[in-house]
Design a protein around this motif. Sequence first.
Motif, PDB file in Angstrom:
ATOM      1  N   PHE A 165       0.847  -1.178   0.000  1.00 25.40           N
ATOM      2  CA  PHE A 165       0.000   0.000   0.000  1.00 25.40           C
ATOM      3  C   PHE A 165       0.885   1.231   0.000  1.00 25.40           C
ATOM      4  CE2 PHE A 165      -2.980  -3.083   1.473  1.00 25.40           C
ATOM      5  CZ  PHE A 165      -4.224  -2.597   1.136  1.00 25.40           C
ATOM      6  N   PHE A 201       0.814   5.585   0.920  1.00 25.25           N
ATOM      7  CA  PHE A 201       0.109   6.453   1.840  1.00 25.25           C
ATOM      8  C   PHE A 201      -0.995   7.238   1.179  1.00 25.25           C
ATOM      9  CE2 PHE A 201       3.894   6.796   4.919  1.00 25.25           C
ATOM     10  CZ  PHE A 201       3.587   5.550   5.416  1.00 25.25           C
ATOM     11  N   PHE A 202      -0.760   7.730  -0.029  1.00 24.94           N
ATOM     12  CA  PHE A 202      -1.740   8.606  -0.645  1.00 24.94           C
ATOM     13  C   PHE A 202      -1.993   8.164  -2.077  1.00 24.94           C
ATOM     14  CE2 PHE A 202      -1.041  10.918   3.022  1.00 24.94           C
ATOM     15  CZ  PHE A 202       0.307  11.167   3.176  1.00 24.94           C
ATOM     16  N   THR A 215      -9.968   3.452  -1.359  1.00 20.26           N
ATOM     17  CA  THR A 215      -8.804   3.351  -0.487  1.00 20.26           C
ATOM     18  C   THR A 215      -9.007   4.262   0.713  1.00 20.26           C
ATOM     19  OG1 THR A 215      -7.343   2.895  -2.365  1.00 20.26           O
ATOM     20  CG2 THR A 215      -6.305   3.595  -0.312  1.00 20.26           C
ATOM     21  N   TYR A 216      -9.091   3.651   1.880  1.00 17.97           N
ATOM     22  CA  TYR A 216      -9.295   4.369   3.142  1.00 17.97           C
ATOM     23  C   TYR A 216      -7.950   4.503   3.840  1.00 17.97           C
ATOM     24  CZ  TYR A 216     -10.669   4.931   8.078  1.00 17.97           C
ATOM     25  OH  TYR A 216     -10.791   5.361   9.374  1.00 17.97           O
ATOM     26  N   THR A 217      -7.636   5.689   4.330  1.00 15.31           N
ATOM     27  CA  THR A 217      -6.364   5.940   4.998  1.00 15.31           C
ATOM     28  C   THR A 217      -6.601   6.621   6.337  1.00 15.31           C
ATOM     29  OG1 THR A 217      -5.240   6.223   2.870  1.00 15.31           O
ATOM     30  CG2 THR A 217      -4.115   7.067   4.812  1.00 15.31           C
ATOM     31  N   GLU A 218      -5.949   6.087   7.366  1.00 10.45           N
ATOM     32  CA  GLU A 218      -6.001   6.702   8.699  1.00 10.45           C
ATOM     33  C   GLU A 218      -4.582   6.837   9.233  1.00 10.45           C
ATOM     34  OE1 GLU A 218      -7.630   5.827  13.254  1.00 10.45           O
ATOM     35  OE2 GLU A 218      -8.321   4.599  11.561  1.00 10.45           O
ATOM     36  N   MET A 219      -4.249   8.010   9.738  1.00  6.93           N
ATOM     37  CA  MET A 219      -2.947   8.255  10.335  1.00  6.93           C
ATOM     38  C   MET A 219      -3.130   8.673  11.785  1.00  6.93           C
ATOM     39  SD  MET A 219      -0.853  10.197   7.300  1.00  6.93           S
ATOM     40  CE  MET A 219      -2.097  11.476   7.126  1.00  6.93           C
ATOM     41  N   SER A 279     -10.697   9.069   2.456  1.00  6.80           N
ATOM     42  CA  SER A 279     -10.801   7.952   1.516  1.00  6.80           C
ATOM     43  C   SER A 279     -11.026   8.493   0.113  1.00  6.80           C
ATOM     44  CB  SER A 279     -11.940   6.999   1.905  1.00  6.80           C
ATOM     45  OG  SER A 279     -13.194   7.610   1.725  1.00  6.80           O
ATOM     46  N   THR A 323       0.333   4.355   9.933  1.00  7.37           N
ATOM     47  CA  THR A 323      -0.741   4.432   8.944  1.00  7.37           C
ATOM     48  C   THR A 323      -1.467   3.097   8.818  1.00  7.37           C
ATOM     49  OG1 THR A 323       0.540   6.035   7.671  1.00  7.37           O
ATOM     50  CG2 THR A 323      -1.302   5.001   6.563  1.00  7.37           C
ATOM     51  N   TYR A 324      -2.791   3.185   8.871  1.00  7.83           N
ATOM     52  CA  TYR A 324      -3.632   2.025   8.580  1.00  7.83           C
ATOM     53  C   TYR A 324      -4.384   2.316   7.286  1.00  7.83           C
ATOM     54  CZ  TYR A 324      -8.054  -0.561   8.571  1.00  7.83           C
ATOM     55  OH  TYR A 324      -9.145  -1.306   8.195  1.00  7.83           O
ATOM     56  N   GLN A 325      -4.363   1.346   6.373  1.00  8.27           N
ATOM     57  CA  GLN A 325      -5.076   1.518   5.116  1.00  8.27           C
ATOM     58  C   GLN A 325      -5.928   0.301   4.803  1.00  8.27           C
ATOM     59  OE1 GLN A 325      -1.831   2.666   2.333  1.00  8.27           O
ATOM     60  NE2 GLN A 325      -3.089   4.464   1.943  1.00  8.27           N
TER      61      GLN A 325
END
Length: 306
Positions: free
Chosen positions: A3, A5-6, A23-27, A40, A108-110
Amino acid sequence: MKFVFFFIYVPFVYSELHNFTTTYTEMNGQMVAEIPEISSVTVLDGQPIDFYDAEIKKLIPRQDWMKEFASGGRFKEYTEFRERLQRTNEISIHVLMERFNQTHGVHTYQRMYGCDWDDETGDSHGFDEHAYDGKNFISLDMKELRYIAYVPQGLPTTTKWNNNKTQLEFVNQYYRHDCVGWIHRLLTLRKTNLETKGILEVSLLQMDRSSPVLCHATGFYPSAVTITWLRNGQNYDEDVDLRETLPNEDGTFQKTSTLTVPPDEWEKDQFVCVVEHMGRTIRKILTECKMKNSAEWCFYGCVFYS
């Protein structure tokens, strides 16, 4: 699977295989002030169509045809469905930090989920992949309808999810049926909009007298187009390079065919580029065009393009 990050838009080559991915991203902390901690992006056939910012709790269209969709009643249904699916199998990044014995640092969780659909064969494939700090964490095995952990830290989560039969039934319904249904709806919206607003434009371009002449067609939809050259009224393909069809950012397409002949040949013979699309034919005749300076392109018809 790795994955990033962006999401970064990468041009795609149009095919009969369609892809619908979120694509969901959490930091756990902002790396850059302008980047939200939770967001996302949804992509249809390689093009971002919407962006969800959890801080303002709003789904933002990224294509003109999606903006029109957003003004209708079904967009609310689409948004609510997205939010419901987003909450399914969502993992707290703080829980992951505890499992990996991490107390500080940026992590980071994706999650990347969606489906592929082949409109020729009707085959479809759903996927739901989770990653932590860029490495595989958990994935959904659609054949067995169970989640698989790639690392020991993922086992508590997969055990919980695999024991939740109601949740498994929901994700099975979505990835096998509902996801493809949204592809159908969105493709229809895009097709209707682009067929209405797409305008075929054809230009002949040349950097200097000794360089190839480009016959450039753009703004057309759907992607099927024919570009040929005529020499004194006869088909000519000896010095022609037909390039691949590429997408424009608005969902229309572009294609280029280059002609490489010495200036004295196209001065004594007539060369014509013929572009055919959806029953419409445009012809551009290669004629003499004086340039302001050698650094400019020559746009035949004596309009200059730099």
